[in-house]
Write a protein that holds these residues in place. Structure first.
Motif, PDB file in Angstrom:
ATOM      1  N   GLY A  20      -8.446   2.235  -0.499  1.00  0.00           N
ATOM      2  CA  GLY A  20      -7.681   1.113  -1.020  1.00  0.00           C
ATOM      3  C   GLY A  20      -7.224   1.313  -2.451  1.00  0.00           C
ATOM      4  N   ALA A  21      -6.968   2.559  -2.846  1.00  0.00           N
ATOM      5  CA  ALA A  21      -6.656   2.860  -4.230  1.00  0.00           C
ATOM      6  C   ALA A  21      -5.243   2.454  -4.642  1.00  0.00           C
ATOM      7  CB  ALA A  21      -6.853   4.351  -4.500  1.00  0.00           C
ATOM      8  N   LEU A  22      -4.330   2.281  -3.705  1.00  0.00           N
ATOM      9  CA  LEU A  22      -2.951   1.969  -4.041  1.00  0.00           C
ATOM     10  C   LEU A  22      -2.642   0.499  -3.821  1.00  0.00           C
ATOM     11  CD1 LEU A  22      -1.108   4.979  -2.355  1.00  0.00           C
ATOM     12  CD2 LEU A  22      -1.893   4.780  -4.705  1.00  0.00           C
ATOM     13  N   ASP A  23      -1.788  -0.045  -4.713  1.00  0.00           N
ATOM     14  CA  ASP A  23      -1.353  -1.425  -4.488  1.00  0.00           C
ATOM     15  C   ASP A  23      -0.302  -1.411  -3.383  1.00  0.00           C
ATOM     16  OD1 ASP A  23       1.331  -1.027  -5.604  1.00  0.00           O
ATOM     17  OD2 ASP A  23       0.340  -0.995  -7.563  1.00  0.00           O
ATOM     18  N   ARG A  24       0.026  -2.576  -2.872  1.00  0.00           N
ATOM     19  CA  ARG A  24       0.919  -2.695  -1.715  1.00  0.00           C
ATOM     20  C   ARG A  24       2.292  -2.070  -1.974  1.00  0.00           C
ATOM     21  NH1 ARG A  24      -0.165  -5.296   2.422  1.00  0.00           N
ATOM     22  NH2 ARG A  24       1.267  -6.022   3.979  1.00  0.00           N
TER      23      ARG A  24
END
Length: 194
Positions: A20-24
């Motif tokens: 989940g390291a990247l934002d949407r």
């Protein structure tokens, strides 16, 4: 050339991936760039996808997940089972689960028949990576789901962060394995959901 392209693509996916390291917004940008690269690669990508799918089909996902490496510590996993009442319960004794499930004896099979009745559902979760400066939060991420079917069949699908972005270039079926298990194993797995 094909393998070099596949290696570059895999490196890009790994570099951008993570728990989940990247934002949407960034995730959408990565997906769009991968789609563009796939479109530009044309037949080279098609051949690479075919080779990668063949190699992924050779992986024994059950053994990879549930059998501890002999040279290292046991994987930090927990398994939850959905009961007949719809509630999820954590398997308390992972050593006993590994012993009773005996995944090394499972035999891979092609597919689960569409009309096969489901008997039990499991969620396989792994403890999240602790990054520099972070405290151990004891947070787990679902990495696979497993379903026991009638006739002693099991389906195991790798999920989420492990396959993140790969669905752009590889079919999701590449991360699913189907197995035949013996009656004793099937009965043990079935008993966990009762």
């Amino acid at each position: 050339m094909k393998m070099r392209f596949l290696a570059i693509l895999a490196a890009a996916v790994c570099a951008f991936g993570g728990c989940g390291a990247l934002d949407r917004e960034t995730e959408e940008e990565v997906r769009e760039e991968l789609k563009n690269a796939a479109a530009q690669a044309g037949s080279v990508l098609e051949e690479a996808k075919e080779k990668a799918s063949e190699k992924l089909a050779e992986i024994d996902w059950a053994e990879m997940l549930l059998v501890p490496d002999s040279d290292s510590e046991k994987k930090n996993l927990k398994v939850l089972c959905e009961g007949t009442d719809g509630q999820w319960t954590e398997i308390e004794d992972m050593e006993e689960f590994r012993k009773q499930a005996d995944v090394e004896a499972w035999e891979k099979t092609d597919a689960i028949p569409a009309d096969m009745q489901e008997a039990a559902h499991f969620s396989i979760q792994q403890k999240g990576t602790i990054h520099l400066g972070e405290e151990d939060t004891d947070r787990y991420y679902e990495i696979a789901e497993m379903t026991l079917y009638a006739d002693q069949m099991v389906s195991l699908t790798i999920l989420g962060d492990i396959t993140q972005y790969l669905d752009v270039v590889l079919p999701q079926g590449s991360f699913t394995a189907n197995y035949l298990v013996d009656e004793e194993t099937a009965e043990y797995l079935r008993s966990l959901s009762e």
